[in-house]
Design a protein around this motif. Structure first.
Motif, PDB file in Angstrom:
ATOM      1  N   LEU A 127      32.806  60.727   2.398  1.00  0.00           N
ATOM      2  CA  LEU A 127      33.121  59.911   3.573  1.00  0.00           C
ATOM      3  C   LEU A 127      31.898  59.094   3.978  1.00  0.00           C
ATOM      4  CD1 LEU A 127      34.934  59.023   5.922  1.00  0.00           C
ATOM      5  CD2 LEU A 127      34.297  61.126   7.122  1.00  0.00           C
ATOM      6  N   GLU A 128      30.730  59.666   3.785  1.00  0.00           N
ATOM      7  CA  GLU A 128      29.492  58.961   4.109  1.00  0.00           C
ATOM      8  C   GLU A 128      29.362  57.658   3.314  1.00  0.00           C
ATOM      9  OE1 GLU A 128      25.362  60.819   4.023  1.00  0.00           O
ATOM     10  OE2 GLU A 128      26.421  61.899   5.610  1.00  0.00           O
ATOM     11  N   ASN A 129      29.625  57.734   1.995  1.00  0.00           N
ATOM     12  CA  ASN A 129      29.581  56.524   1.159  1.00  0.00           C
ATOM     13  C   ASN A 129      30.556  55.473   1.683  1.00  0.00           C
ATOM     14  OD1 ASN A 129      27.740  57.719  -0.530  1.00  0.00           O
ATOM     15  ND2 ASN A 129      29.123  57.958  -2.247  1.00  0.00           N
ATOM     16  N   LEU A 130      31.726  55.927   2.081  1.00  0.00           N
ATOM     17  CA  LEU A 130      32.767  55.023   2.553  1.00  0.00           C
ATOM     18  C   LEU A 130      32.358  54.310   3.834  1.00  0.00           C
ATOM     19  CD1 LEU A 130      35.746  53.944   2.488  1.00  0.00           C
ATOM     20  CD2 LEU A 130      36.345  55.989   3.802  1.00  0.00           C
ATOM     21  N   ILE A 131      31.954  55.063   4.841  1.00  0.00           N
ATOM     22  CA  ILE A 131      31.710  54.450   6.149  1.00  0.00           C
ATOM     23  C   ILE A 131      30.344  53.785   6.275  1.00  0.00           C
ATOM     24  CG2 ILE A 131      33.430  55.822   7.361  1.00  0.00           C
ATOM     25  CD1 ILE A 131      31.298  57.655   8.353  1.00  0.00           C
ATOM     26  N   HIS A 132      29.475  53.985   5.288  1.00  0.00           N
ATOM     27  CA  HIS A 132      28.196  53.266   5.308  1.00  0.00           C
ATOM     28  C   HIS A 132      28.261  51.972   4.491  1.00  0.00           C
ATOM     29  CE1 HIS A 132      26.533  57.053   6.944  1.00  0.00           C
ATOM     30  NE2 HIS A 132      25.805  56.191   7.619  1.00  0.00           N
ATOM     31  N   HIS A 133      29.443  51.622   4.056  1.00  0.00           N
ATOM     32  CA  HIS A 133      29.678  50.357   3.348  1.00  0.00           C
ATOM     33  C   HIS A 133      30.584  49.516   4.243  1.00  0.00           C
ATOM     34  CE1 HIS A 133      31.211  47.525   0.403  1.00  0.00           C
ATOM     35  NE2 HIS A 133      30.226  47.885  -0.398  1.00  0.00           N
ATOM     36  N   ASP A 134      30.174  48.286   4.542  1.00  0.00           N
ATOM     37  CA  ASP A 134      30.929  47.439   5.476  1.00  0.00           C
ATOM     38  C   ASP A 134      32.405  47.324   5.122  1.00  0.00           C
ATOM     39  OD1 ASP A 134      28.680  47.022   6.994  1.00  0.00           O
ATOM     40  OD2 ASP A 134      28.216  45.066   6.114  1.00  0.00           O
ATOM     41  N   ARG A 135      32.681  47.022   3.853  1.00  0.00           N
ATOM     42  CA  ARG A 135      34.082  46.856   3.445  1.00  0.00           C
ATOM     43  C   ARG A 135      34.820  48.190   3.455  1.00  0.00           C
ATOM     44  NH1 ARG A 135      34.635  42.169  -0.062  1.00  0.00           N
ATOM     45  NH2 ARG A 135      36.835  42.669  -0.226  1.00  0.00           N
ATOM     46  N   GLY A 136      34.121  49.265   3.111  1.00  0.00           N
ATOM     47  CA  GLY A 136      34.716  50.599   3.140  1.00  0.00           C
ATOM     48  C   GLY A 136      35.079  50.997   4.555  1.00  0.00           C
ATOM     49  N   LEU A 137      34.154  50.733   5.474  1.00  0.00           N
ATOM     50  CA  LEU A 137      34.397  51.030   6.878  1.00  0.00           C
ATOM     51  C   LEU A 137      35.605  50.247   7.393  1.00  0.00           C
ATOM     52  CD1 LEU A 137      33.540  52.385   9.556  1.00  0.00           C
ATOM     53  CD2 LEU A 137      31.966  50.474   9.908  1.00  0.00           C
ATOM     54  N   ALA A 138      35.694  48.976   7.015  1.00  0.00           N
ATOM     55  CA  ALA A 138      36.823  48.140   7.440  1.00  0.00           C
ATOM     56  C   ALA A 138      38.147  48.675   6.891  1.00  0.00           C
ATOM     57  CB  ALA A 138      36.608  46.695   6.990  1.00  0.00           C
ATOM     58  N   ALA A 139      38.145  49.092   5.620  1.00  0.00           N
ATOM     59  CA  ALA A 139      39.373  49.639   5.021  1.00  0.00           C
ATOM     60  C   ALA A 139      39.768  50.952   5.689  1.00  0.00           C
ATOM     61  CB  ALA A 139      39.176  49.844   3.517  1.00  0.00           C
ATOM     62  N   PHE A 140      38.785  51.808   5.951  1.00  0.00           N
ATOM     63  CA  PHE A 140      39.060  53.099   6.586  1.00  0.00           C
ATOM     64  C   PHE A 140      39.554  52.891   8.020  1.00  0.00           C
ATOM     65  CE2 PHE A 140      37.410  57.288   8.355  1.00  0.00           C
ATOM     66  CZ  PHE A 140      38.406  58.050   7.766  1.00  0.00           C
ATOM     67  N   ARG A 141      38.932  51.947   8.707  1.00  0.00           N
ATOM     68  CA  ARG A 141      39.347  51.641  10.081  1.00  0.00           C
ATOM     69  C   ARG A 141      40.798  51.147  10.110  1.00  0.00           C
ATOM     70  NH1 ARG A 141      35.027  48.444  13.108  1.00  0.00           N
ATOM     71  NH2 ARG A 141      34.555  50.288  14.296  1.00  0.00           N
ATOM     72  N   ALA A 142      41.154  50.278   9.162  1.00  0.00           N
ATOM     73  CA  ALA A 142      42.531  49.770   9.079  1.00  0.00           C
ATOM     74  C   ALA A 142      43.505  50.916   8.812  1.00  0.00           C
ATOM     75  CB  ALA A 142      42.646  48.705   7.993  1.00  0.00           C
ATOM     76  N   PHE A 143      43.101  51.836   7.936  1.00  0.00           N
ATOM     77  CA  PHE A 143      43.939  52.997   7.636  1.00  0.00           C
ATOM     78  C   PHE A 143      44.134  53.846   8.888  1.00  0.00           C
ATOM     79  CE2 PHE A 143      43.953  57.570   6.619  1.00  0.00           C
ATOM     80  CZ  PHE A 143      45.219  57.650   6.043  1.00  0.00           C
ATOM     81  N   LEU A 144      43.043  54.143   9.598  1.00  0.00           N
ATOM     82  CA  LEU A 144      43.143  54.969  10.807  1.00  0.00           C
ATOM     83  C   LEU A 144      43.997  54.282  11.867  1.00  0.00           C
ATOM     84  CD1 LEU A 144      39.524  56.387  11.135  1.00  0.00           C
ATOM     85  CD2 LEU A 144      41.574  57.580  10.374  1.00  0.00           C
ATOM     86  N   LYS A 145      43.890  52.965  11.932  1.00  0.00           N
ATOM     87  CA  LYS A 145      44.706  52.214  12.891  1.00  0.00           C
ATOM     88  C   LYS A 145      46.191  52.398  12.557  1.00  0.00           C
ATOM     89  CE  LYS A 145      44.485  47.952  15.434  1.00  0.00           C
ATOM     90  NZ  LYS A 145      43.678  46.797  15.734  1.00  0.00           N
ATOM     91  N   SER A 146      46.515  52.413  11.269  1.00  0.00           N
ATOM     92  CA  SER A 146      47.906  52.602  10.851  1.00  0.00           C
ATOM     93  C   SER A 146      48.411  53.997  11.215  1.00  0.00           C
ATOM     94  CB  SER A 146      48.064  52.361   9.348  1.00  0.00           C
ATOM     95  OG  SER A 146      47.583  53.473   8.614  1.00  0.00           O
ATOM     96  N   GLU A 147      47.488  54.938  11.381  1.00  0.00           N
ATOM     97  CA  GLU A 147      47.839  56.313  11.759  1.00  0.00           C
ATOM     98  C   GLU A 147      47.628  56.557  13.259  1.00  0.00           C
ATOM     99  OE1 GLU A 147      45.748  59.244   9.403  1.00  0.00           O
ATOM    100  OE2 GLU A 147      47.388  59.152   7.953  1.00  0.00           O
ATOM    101  N   TYR A 148      47.290  55.524  13.977  1.00  0.00           N
ATOM    102  CA  TYR A 148      47.032  55.612  15.421  1.00  0.00           C
ATOM    103  C   TYR A 148      45.914  56.613  15.745  1.00  0.00           C
ATOM    104  CZ  TYR A 148      51.455  53.173  15.393  1.00  0.00           C
ATOM    105  OH  TYR A 148      52.446  52.275  15.125  1.00  0.00           O
TER     106      TYR A 148
END
Length: 195
Positions: free
Chosen positions: A49-70
């Protein structure tokens, strides 16, 4: 010009959705490095998860996913804590801490995160004299919650799978194999690892 840059970025986004990875070094300087996304980078997001959220595009993708899950409040809280820790002026600590507390931790929080009562109490106590580390424990708990729950679902979601194996169309073709400059295996194990 802005129009030219927009065209290049559009081309880049289309290219990342295709299986064509040519090595045109001539245009390298013209496209900001923050806009390029290699398959290798995307695969690293599955490592932690660290690799994901410390990458700008990864963070954006994860944020979009979390938004879809409210449940985007978790990543918003984590990001707010990261920004808070960069506060240089001691005079700004208290107002910034109060804003984060009111938005994510207090009983009337608009984006309340899921914390156990002990962590919530400790964080509330830390608000009496805010320091750069006053949200550390709460941030750790939310990170762990995301890591064990939503991150695993993210790796199985189209938000990740579409990036790690763009469209999948024609990946077995000779043309695709010929155009790969990285050792990108189109039949990668990454999807089975995430399943």
């Amino acid at each position: 010009s802005a129009k030219d840059m927009k065209h290049r970025l559009g081309f880049l986004l289309q290219k990342s959705d295709s299986c064509d990875y040519s090595s045109s070094q001539g245009k390298k300087e013209k496209i900001p490095s923050s806009q390029r996304l290699s398959q290798e980078e995307v695969r690293k997001w599955a490592d932690s998860l660290e690799n994901l959220i410390h990458h700008d595009r990864g963070l954006a993708a994860f944020r979009a996913f979390l938004k879809s899950e409210y449940s985007e409040e978790n990543i918003e809280f984590w990001v707010s804590c990261e920004e808070y820790k960069k506060t240089k002026s001691p005079a700004k600590l208290s107002p910034k801490a109060r804003k984060i507390y009111d938005e994510f931790i207090s009983v009337q929080a608009t984006k309340e995160v899921n914390l156990d009562s002990c962590t919530r109490e400790k964080t509330s106590h830390n608000m009496l004299e805010p320091t750069l580390s006053c949200f550390d424990e709460a941030q750790r708990k939310i990170f762990t919650l995301m890591e064990k729950d939503s991150y695993r679902r993210f790796l199985k979601s189209p938000y990740y799978l579409d990036l790690v194996s763009p469209s999948g169309a024609g990946c077995g073709s000779e043309n695709c194999k010929r155009n790969h400059t990285h050792s990108l295996d189109c039949n990668s194990n990454i999807i089975s690892q995430c399943a």
